[in-house]
Design a protein around this motif. Structure first.
Motif, short mmCIF file in Angstrom:
data_model
loop_
_atom_site.label_atom_id
_atom_site.label_comp_id
_atom_site.label_asym_id
_atom_site.label_seq_id
_atom_site.Cartn_x
_atom_site.Cartn_y
_atom_site.Cartn_z
N LYS A 108 38.28 25.10 -4.63
CA LYS A 108 38.97 26.13 -3.85
C LYS A 108 39.87 26.95 -4.77
N PHE A 109 39.82 28.27 -4.62
CA PHE A 109 40.67 29.11 -5.45
C PHE A 109 41.09 30.37 -4.71
N THR A 110 42.10 31.04 -5.26
CA THR A 110 42.66 32.23 -4.64
C THR A 110 43.25 33.11 -5.74
N ILE A 111 43.95 34.17 -5.34
CA ILE A 111 44.55 35.10 -6.31
C ILE A 111 45.99 35.36 -5.89
N GLU A 112 46.89 35.44 -6.86
CA GLU A 112 48.26 35.83 -6.60
C GLU A 112 48.64 36.98 -7.52
N ARG A 113 49.71 37.68 -7.15
CA ARG A 113 50.14 38.87 -7.88
C ARG A 113 51.66 38.95 -7.87
N ASN A 114 52.21 39.55 -8.88
CA ASN A 114 53.65 39.78 -8.91
C ASN A 114 54.09 40.35 -7.56
N PRO A 115 54.99 39.66 -6.83
CA PRO A 115 55.33 40.07 -5.47
C PRO A 115 55.92 41.47 -5.36
N TRP A 116 56.69 41.90 -6.35
CA TRP A 116 57.28 43.24 -6.28
C TRP A 116 56.21 44.31 -6.46
N ASP A 117 55.30 44.08 -7.37
CA ASP A 117 54.20 45.01 -7.57
C ASP A 117 53.27 45.02 -6.35
N ARG A 118 53.02 43.84 -5.79
CA ARG A 118 52.16 43.73 -4.62
C ARG A 118 52.76 44.45 -3.41
N ALA A 119 54.08 44.35 -3.24
CA ALA A 119 54.75 45.02 -2.13
C ALA A 119 54.60 46.53 -2.22
N LEU A 120 54.72 47.06 -3.43
CA LEU A 120 54.57 48.51 -3.61
C LEU A 120 53.14 48.94 -3.31
N LYS A 200 32.50 47.70 -11.53
CA LYS A 200 33.00 48.78 -12.37
C LYS A 200 33.98 49.66 -11.61
N GLN A 201 33.73 49.85 -10.33
CA GLN A 201 34.64 50.62 -9.48
C GLN A 201 35.40 49.64 -8.59
N ARG A 202 36.71 49.64 -8.67
CA ARG A 202 37.51 48.73 -7.86
C ARG A 202 37.50 49.16 -6.39
N ALA A 203 37.38 48.21 -5.50
CA ALA A 203 37.52 48.49 -4.07
C ALA A 203 38.99 48.79 -3.77
N LYS A 204 39.22 49.65 -2.78
CA LYS A 204 40.57 50.01 -2.33
C LYS A 204 41.42 50.57 -3.46
N SER A 205 40.85 51.36 -4.34
CA SER A 205 41.62 51.98 -5.41
C SER A 205 41.97 53.42 -5.03
N GLY A 206 42.93 54.00 -5.74
CA GLY A 206 43.28 55.39 -5.53
C GLY A 206 44.23 55.66 -4.38
N TYR A 207 44.96 54.65 -3.92
CA TYR A 207 45.86 54.84 -2.79
C TYR A 207 47.25 55.28 -3.21
N ARG A 208 47.67 54.86 -4.38
CA ARG A 208 49.06 55.08 -4.78
C ARG A 208 49.25 56.48 -5.35
N LYS A 209 50.12 57.28 -4.70
CA LYS A 209 50.40 58.63 -5.17
C LYS A 209 51.41 58.62 -6.33
N ASP A 210 52.39 57.76 -6.22
CA ASP A 210 53.41 57.63 -7.25
C ASP A 210 52.95 56.57 -8.24
N GLN A 211 52.62 56.98 -9.45
CA GLN A 211 52.05 56.07 -10.43
C GLN A 211 53.08 55.34 -11.28
N ARG A 212 54.35 55.53 -10.97
CA ARG A 212 55.37 54.78 -11.71
C ARG A 212 55.25 53.30 -11.43
N GLU A 213 55.69 52.49 -12.38
CA GLU A 213 55.67 51.04 -12.21
C GLU A 213 56.72 50.63 -11.18
N TYR A 214 56.49 49.48 -10.57
CA TYR A 214 57.36 49.03 -9.49
C TYR A 214 58.82 48.89 -9.92
#
Length: 259
Positions: A108-120, A200-214
Motif C-alpha cells: 500500500k502506498f500514497t503521496i504527500e506534499r509540502n502542506p503549504w504548497d499543497r494549500a496554495l 508527459k502531460q500532467r493532469a490538472k495542470s495550468g490552474y495557478r495564475k500566480d506562479q510565485r512560490e508559496y
C-alpha cells in the motif's frame, strides 16, 4: 484509487499531490479484474490516460447484490445509481472494502506534499473550477484558508486518507517534491521495471495564475491556518515552511528500501 490484484498493490489517492497523473502511470500495469476508479472525462483526463496507454475505469461499480445498508439501497432503487468506489477513498474505507486478508498482504502506498504548497495549489484549483462556471467573486486566499479550517479541514489535510486510528497505515509514502524518482524506484522494487513513469502531460495542470512560490505568497496568518490543520503530517515528515527547511522524512517498508 487503484487496487491492482495483478501486481498486489493498493494506491491511495490523496488530494493535490499529482494523484491523477500517478493513476495514469499505475493504470498501465493494470488489467481485467483490477479496480481502477474513473478520472475526469470532461477535463480530458481519461483521454490523456488513453493516449498514455493506461487501462481505463474498471470494476469500480459495486455489484448489485453486494450493496449494504439503507443509503446504498436507496441510491440504487431510488436514483438507479450503483454505489461506486471513490477515487479519494480513505485507508479505513479501502480496508473495509477489500477485507483484512488482502489489506495485510498487498503493498500500500500514497503521496504527500509540502502542506503549504499543497494549500496554495488547492486554492487555485478551486478558484479555477468556480470561474469555469461563469462565477465571479471567489474569496481571497486568506479568506479561503479561514473557511477551510472551519468547514472543510479534510480538504486541506491528507492525513486522514492514509492513516487508521491516527497511525500511518501504508507501506510507503512517496513525496510530490521528487515524485518521478520515487515512482520509478518503486516500480523497480515491485518488479515492474521502468513502466511507472509519469505522463508527459500532467493532469490538472495550468490552474495557478500566480506562479510565485508559496513562501512568497502566504502571510503569517495563512501559514498558521495551514499549520493548525496539517500539524500531524508536518511533524511526521519533518516539513518546514521554507523548502530548504523540509526534510520530507521517508516512510516505507524496510524490505523495499524505506526507513
Amino acid at each position: 484509487m487503484i487496487i491492482c490484484h495483478t501486481h498486489r498493490f493498493i494506491f491511495i489517492k490523496t488530494r493535490k499531490t499529482a494523484g491523477s497523473s500517478v493513476e495514469i502511470a499505475l493504470s498501465r500495469v493494470c488489467g481485467e479484474g483490477d479496480v481502477v476508479t474513473p478520472l475526469s472525462a470532461s477535463r480530458g483526463e481519461e483521454e490523456l490516460r488513453r493516449r498514455e496507454g493506461g487501462y481505463g475505469p474498471a470494476n469500480h461499480l459495486k455489484p448489485v447484490l453486494e450493496h449494504r445498508g439503507f443509503k446504498e439501497w436507496r441510491r440504487l432503487l431510488g436514483r438507479r445509481q450503483r454505489t461506486s468506489f471513490g477515487e479519494h477513498m480513505t485507508a479505513p474505507e479501502i480496508r473495509k472494502l477489500v477485507g483484512q486478508r488482502i489489506w495485510s498482504r498487498y503493498f500500500k502506498f500514497t503521496i504527500e506534499r509540502n502542506p503549504w504548497d499543497r494549500a496554495l495549489s488547492r486554492y487555485w484549483w478551486q478558484r479555477k473550477r468556480w470561474e469555469e462556471k461563469g462565477r465571479t467573486g471567489f474569496p481571497s486566499l486568506s479568506e479561503y484558508l479561514i473557511w477551510l479550517e472551519r468547514n472543510k479541514p479534510h480538504w486541506l489535510s491528507n492525513w486522514g486518507h492514509y492513516t487508521i486510528d491516527g497511525e500511518i497505515a501504508v507501506d510507503r509514502v512517496l513525496f510530490y517534491e521528487n515524485l518521478s524518482e520515487g515512482l520509478a524506484a518503486l516500480g523497480r522494487e515491485l518488479g515492474l521495471g521502468d513502466k511507472l513513469q509519469l505522463p508527459k502531460q500532467r493532469a490538472k495542470s495550468g490552474y495557478r495564475k500566480d506562479q510565485r512560490e508559496y513562501d512568497q505568497v502566504l502571510s503569517l496568518s495563512d501559514q498558521a491556518h495551514i499549520e493548525r490543520v496539517c500539524h500531524r503530517e508536518i511533524e511526521a515528515f519533518a516539513y518546514g515552511f521554507l523548502p530548504e527547511e523540509s526534510r520530507a522524512v521517508s516512510h516505507g517498508h524496510p524490505a523495499l528500501g524505506g526507513e
